[in-house]
Scaffold this motif. Structure first.
Motif, short mmCIF file in Angstrom:
data_model
loop_
_atom_site.label_atom_id
_atom_site.label_comp_id
_atom_site.label_asym_id
_atom_site.label_seq_id
_atom_site.Cartn_x
_atom_site.Cartn_y
_atom_site.Cartn_z
N LEU A 67 1.09 -0.79 0.42
CA LEU A 67 -0.44 0.19 0.38
C LEU A 67 0.46 1.13 -0.31
O LEU A 67 0.56 2.43 -0.63
N LEU A 68 1.70 1.40 0.85
CA LEU A 68 2.40 3.10 0.74
C LEU A 68 3.44 2.77 -0.54
O LEU A 68 4.25 3.79 -0.81
N THR A 69 4.02 1.64 -1.51
CA THR A 69 4.89 1.41 -2.53
C THR A 69 3.82 2.57 -3.18
O THR A 69 4.22 3.45 -4.15
N GLU A 70 2.42 2.28 -3.66
CA GLU A 70 1.54 2.56 -4.19
C GLU A 70 1.78 4.43 -4.25
O GLU A 70 1.47 4.49 -5.42
N ALA A 71 1.85 4.70 -2.86
CA ALA A 71 1.57 6.16 -3.73
C ALA A 71 3.26 6.61 -4.21
O ALA A 71 2.91 7.56 -4.88
N GLN A 72 4.07 5.95 -5.11
CA GLN A 72 5.11 6.58 -5.85
C GLN A 72 4.31 6.62 -7.23
O GLN A 72 5.12 7.00 -8.46
N TRP A 73 3.33 5.99 -7.70
CA TRP A 73 2.19 5.51 -9.03
C TRP A 73 1.41 7.44 -9.12
O TRP A 73 0.85 7.21 -10.46
N PRO A 91 8.97 10.55 -5.42
CA PRO A 91 9.97 9.31 -6.16
C PRO A 91 9.81 7.90 -4.46
O PRO A 91 10.77 6.76 -5.36
N THR A 92 9.84 7.94 -4.09
CA THR A 92 10.03 7.49 -2.51
C THR A 92 8.11 6.80 -1.87
O THR A 92 7.07 7.20 -2.45
N PRO A 93 8.42 5.51 -1.44
CA PRO A 93 7.03 4.60 -0.80
C PRO A 93 6.61 6.19 0.35
O PRO A 93 7.32 6.77 0.96
N ALA A 94 5.60 6.07 0.41
CA ALA A 94 4.90 6.84 1.46
C ALA A 94 5.44 6.35 2.95
O ALA A 94 5.74 5.40 3.28
N ARG A 95 5.89 6.93 4.04
CA ARG A 95 6.48 6.60 5.17
C ARG A 95 5.31 6.25 6.07
O ARG A 95 5.71 5.21 6.28
N ASP A 96 3.74 6.08 6.08
CA ASP A 96 3.02 5.51 6.60
C ASP A 96 1.40 6.18 6.36
O ASP A 96 1.40 6.83 5.68
#
Length: 268
Positions: free
Chosen positions: A99-105, A113-118
């Motif tokens: 889920l946090l990695t989704e933020a990169q898109w 460019p980076t995953p969400a922190r939380d």
């Protein structure tokens, strides 16, 4: 006509008694059903829903007649006794990395460019990336059914229950063995489904409108409107049903359905 609630309701809806089909469900109750003109099913559902207080029969639209419903038997219901954490939050925690990695898109990898922190950071980024209310016309319940199914549903089914959110436990649906977020690889149990739906019912008045083997559609009385809350609920939707990426899209697209009064879920 025997004068029981199903007979009275059928008469009010203009359904001849001989057209009502029945099947025994595993818990000892009865699943009723009758055919409906596909384009009128949601209207008939609303009319039957209005009578729920007096009939005790919860209606739902389906592709499956009572005689063709399959009783698989619920798996993994031992989680019902845990009672320590809402299942939606548990699902989010177990899939936190994805889920946090989704933020990169959101708006392309250059924007984030980076995953969400939380999850708070994820919700903030998601709210910033979601079209403003009204920027994209929400699809109606009827258009959702037409979009996702080659053939429209033509059955109105009804079952006696004091807890409509618990229909997954009564009817062994939806069956989602490929969604395996829990340690050990087990899929969502019918209790898990019911727990998620109860939480959304308590918070937003979400009610089962359509139910079948791999799908559920909810009619939502008061969906979240604030962008921050809608973003958080979109994360819940995606954690509950990752296969939404195949039918609706990623988190920003899922967030578009959250403020609407129709929530759709489908599992491969």
């Amino acid at each position: 006509m025997r004068g029981d609630p199903m007979d009275r309701l059928a008469a009010e809806l203009g359904v001849p008694a001989e057209q009502v089909r029945t099947a025994r469900i595993p818990g000892g109750g009865v699943l009723f059903g009758f055919r409906c003109e596909p384009g009128a099913c949601l209207d008939v559902w609303r009319r039957a829903r209005e009578r729920y207080g007096s009939t005790g029969l919860w209606p739902f639209v389906s592709h499956t007649s009572p005689s063709r419903w399959e009783w698989a038997g619920a798996a993994g219901d031992s989680r019902a006794d845990e009672g320590r954490q809402p299942i939606v939050e548990r699902l989010m925690e177990l899939q936190a990395n994805d889920l946090l990695t989704e933020a990169q898109w959101f708006r392309g990898p250059e924007a984030h460019p980076t995953p969400a922190r939380d999850f708070e950071d994820l919700a903030r980024r998601l709210a910033d990336s979601t079209p403003a209310a009204g920027a994209r016309a929400p699809r109606s319940a009827q258009s959702l059914l037409a979009t996702f199914f080659a053939e429209p549903p033509e059955w109105i089914c009804l079952v006696s229950t004091e807890d409509p959110s618990g229909l997954p436990e009564l009817l062994d649906a939806p069956f989602t063995p490929n969604h395996t977020p829990f340690p050990g690889g087990e899929g969502l149990s019918y209790w898990d489904h019911a727990s998620v739906l109860r939480a959304w019912h308590d918070r937003y008045g979400a009610e089962i409108c359509y139910l079948d083997t791999h799908e559920v559609m909810l009619s939502v009385e008061h969906p979240p409107a604030a962008p921050s809350e809608a973003a958080r609920v979109a994360i819940e939707h995606y954690a509950y049903c990752p296969d939404l990426d195949q039918v609706i899209g990623g988190l920003p697209e899922v967030a578009v359905q959250v403020p609407t009064r129709t929530w759709f879920f489908w599992w491969d």
